[in-house]
Design an enzyme around this catalytic site. Structure first.
Site, mmCIF file in Angstrom:
data_model
loop_
_atom_site.group_PDB
_atom_site.id
_atom_site.type_symbol
_atom_site.label_atom_id
_atom_site.label_comp_id
_atom_site.label_asym_id
_atom_site.label_seq_id
_atom_site.Cartn_x
_atom_site.Cartn_y
_atom_site.Cartn_z
ATOM 1 N N ALA A 13 0.801 -1.224 0.000
ATOM 2 C CA ALA A 13 0.000 0.000 0.000
ATOM 3 C C ALA A 13 0.833 1.274 0.000
ATOM 4 C CB ALA A 13 -0.943 -0.001 1.204
ATOM 5 N N GLY A 15 3.740 1.787 -1.540
ATOM 6 C CA GLY A 15 4.518 1.998 -2.754
ATOM 7 C C GLY A 15 3.801 2.891 -3.745
ATOM 8 N N ARG A 16 4.505 3.249 -4.815
ATOM 9 C CA ARG A 16 3.900 4.117 -5.831
ATOM 10 C C ARG A 16 2.644 3.487 -6.422
ATOM 11 N NH1 ARG A 16 9.091 4.810 -9.480
ATOM 12 N NH2 ARG A 16 9.215 2.629 -8.815
ATOM 13 N N ARG A 39 4.607 -4.432 4.564
ATOM 14 C CA ARG A 39 5.469 -5.447 5.174
ATOM 15 C C ARG A 39 5.619 -5.205 6.681
ATOM 16 N NH1 ARG A 39 8.464 -1.632 2.878
ATOM 17 N NH2 ARG A 39 10.247 -0.774 4.013
ATOM 18 N N ALA A 126 -2.233 -10.684 -15.274
ATOM 19 C CA ALA A 126 -1.879 -10.012 -16.526
ATOM 20 C C ALA A 126 -0.555 -9.285 -16.363
ATOM 21 C CB ALA A 126 -2.973 -9.024 -16.935
ATOM 22 N N ASN A 128 0.058 -6.573 -17.901
ATOM 23 C CA ASN A 128 -0.233 -5.142 -17.996
ATOM 24 C C ASN A 128 -1.738 -4.952 -17.947
ATOM 25 O OD1 ASN A 128 -0.625 -2.412 -19.150
ATOM 26 N ND2 ASN A 128 1.582 -2.502 -19.508
ATOM 27 N N HIS A 159 11.527 1.557 -19.504
ATOM 28 C CA HIS A 159 10.928 1.808 -18.200
ATOM 29 C C HIS A 159 11.877 2.633 -17.335
ATOM 30 C CE1 HIS A 159 8.177 -1.488 -19.280
ATOM 31 N NE2 HIS A 159 7.354 -0.948 -18.401
ATOM 32 N N LYS A 163 12.942 -0.216 -12.179
ATOM 33 C CA LYS A 163 12.354 -1.510 -12.543
ATOM 34 C C LYS A 163 13.422 -2.595 -12.460
ATOM 35 C CE LYS A 163 9.375 -3.790 -15.932
ATOM 36 N NZ LYS A 163 8.449 -4.240 -14.875
ATOM 37 N N GLY A 169 7.366 -7.623 -18.271
ATOM 38 C CA GLY A 169 6.309 -8.609 -18.468
ATOM 39 C C GLY A 169 5.461 -8.299 -19.682
#
Length: 273
Positions: A13, A15-16, A39, A126, A128, A159, A163, A169
């Site tokens: 929650a 994170g970006r 965490r 998925a 994306n 990216h 990353k 992916g």
């Protein structure tokens, strides 16, 4: 699952992506933010999830234990790391919770674990969750069937510097869509690196190139190059909200589904085109 609002839990929650998933969950009609996870030991534990995401107070506090919130959600949305996602998968399978998985970088064993869990719970998995990217995947299938046998196919992705997996992916999903349209297995035709004296390009291969720089949200291009012309199909994301909105939309779509493995093309009904 409940027939009323679908209650979602958001992993990572703080994170970006996690913050934007919270925003998207609060904005979409038919969806309720039920839980937010971080965490163990995070300084964000106990924070209000809405305030953390810049969306105002919600009364949902950030927790570290899935067991503590197991009665507060129907679908778990996870865009974290493979090892964490697989732990969450085991919990959701045990407790009959649906999952939306946007985590990338799984090895084959991890992918198999997701397939196995889908026998018992409903999962949207998925690479994306952008509507545009998934339309692009459909276009790539069509282009490959017409041009794939005689053109050189290259996939280029870019990216942000943070990353951790490459190719992305999404780039791999593009390669798989093209290979499938050509009745090939991607592992048999993919070329992931070129350096030194490589010799001429091997016909029928699919090349991949990766850029990691700055704050690029995500750019993907598939090139079908012939002598005298080339077709390029490109998608550029300018905001992670496009992924967050698609993921939350997928959680809503899972309503009423007890089991099965789906992807964003199922959510958008692209497989019927």
């Amino acid at each position: 699952m409940h027939d009323a609002n679908i209650r979602v839990a958001i992993a990572g929650a703080g994170g970006r992506m996690g913050r934007q998933l919270i925003q998207a969950a609060l904005a979409l009609e038919g969806v309720q933010l039920g839980a937010a996870l971080e965490r163990e030991g995070s300084s964000l534990l106990g924070s209000d999830a809405g305030e953390l995401a810049g969306a105002g107070k919600t009364g949902v506090t950030v927790q570290s234990s899935l067991d503590a919130v197991k009665d507060d959600f129907d679908v778990f949305i996870d865009f974290t790391r493979p090892e964490g996602t697989l732990n969450h998968l085991a919990f959701c399978r045990q407790h009959g919770k649906g999952m939306v998985i946007g985590t990338t970088g799984f090895d084959e064993a991890g992918k198999q674990a997701i397939r196995d869990a889908a026998a018992d719970i409903a999962i949207v998995f998925a690479a994306n969750f952008s509507v545009g990217v998934n339309v692009m995947l459909k276009l790539l299938e069509k282009a490959a069937k017409v041009m794939g046998d005689y053109t050189d196919i290259e996939i280029i992705e870019a990216h942000h510097r943070h990353k951790v997996d490459a190719p992305s992916g999404t780039a791999l999903a593009m390669g798989e869509a093209i290979a499938h349209a050509l009745d090939k297995d991607l592992k048999d035709c993919a070329v992931y690196s070129r350096e030194s004296h490589t010799g001429e390009r091997v016909p029928g291969t699919i090349g991949f190139a990766t850029v990691r720089a700055g704050d690029i949200v995500g750019e993907h291009t598939a090139m079908f190059a012939d002598i005298g012309e080339r077709l390029e199909i490109t998608h550029k994301a300018s905001s992670r909200m496009t992924f967050a909105n698609g993921a939350v939309r997928s959680a809503l779509w899972l309503s009423g589904k007890e089991s099965g493995l789906f992807d964003m093309r199922d959510v958008l009904d692209l497989n019927s085109l």
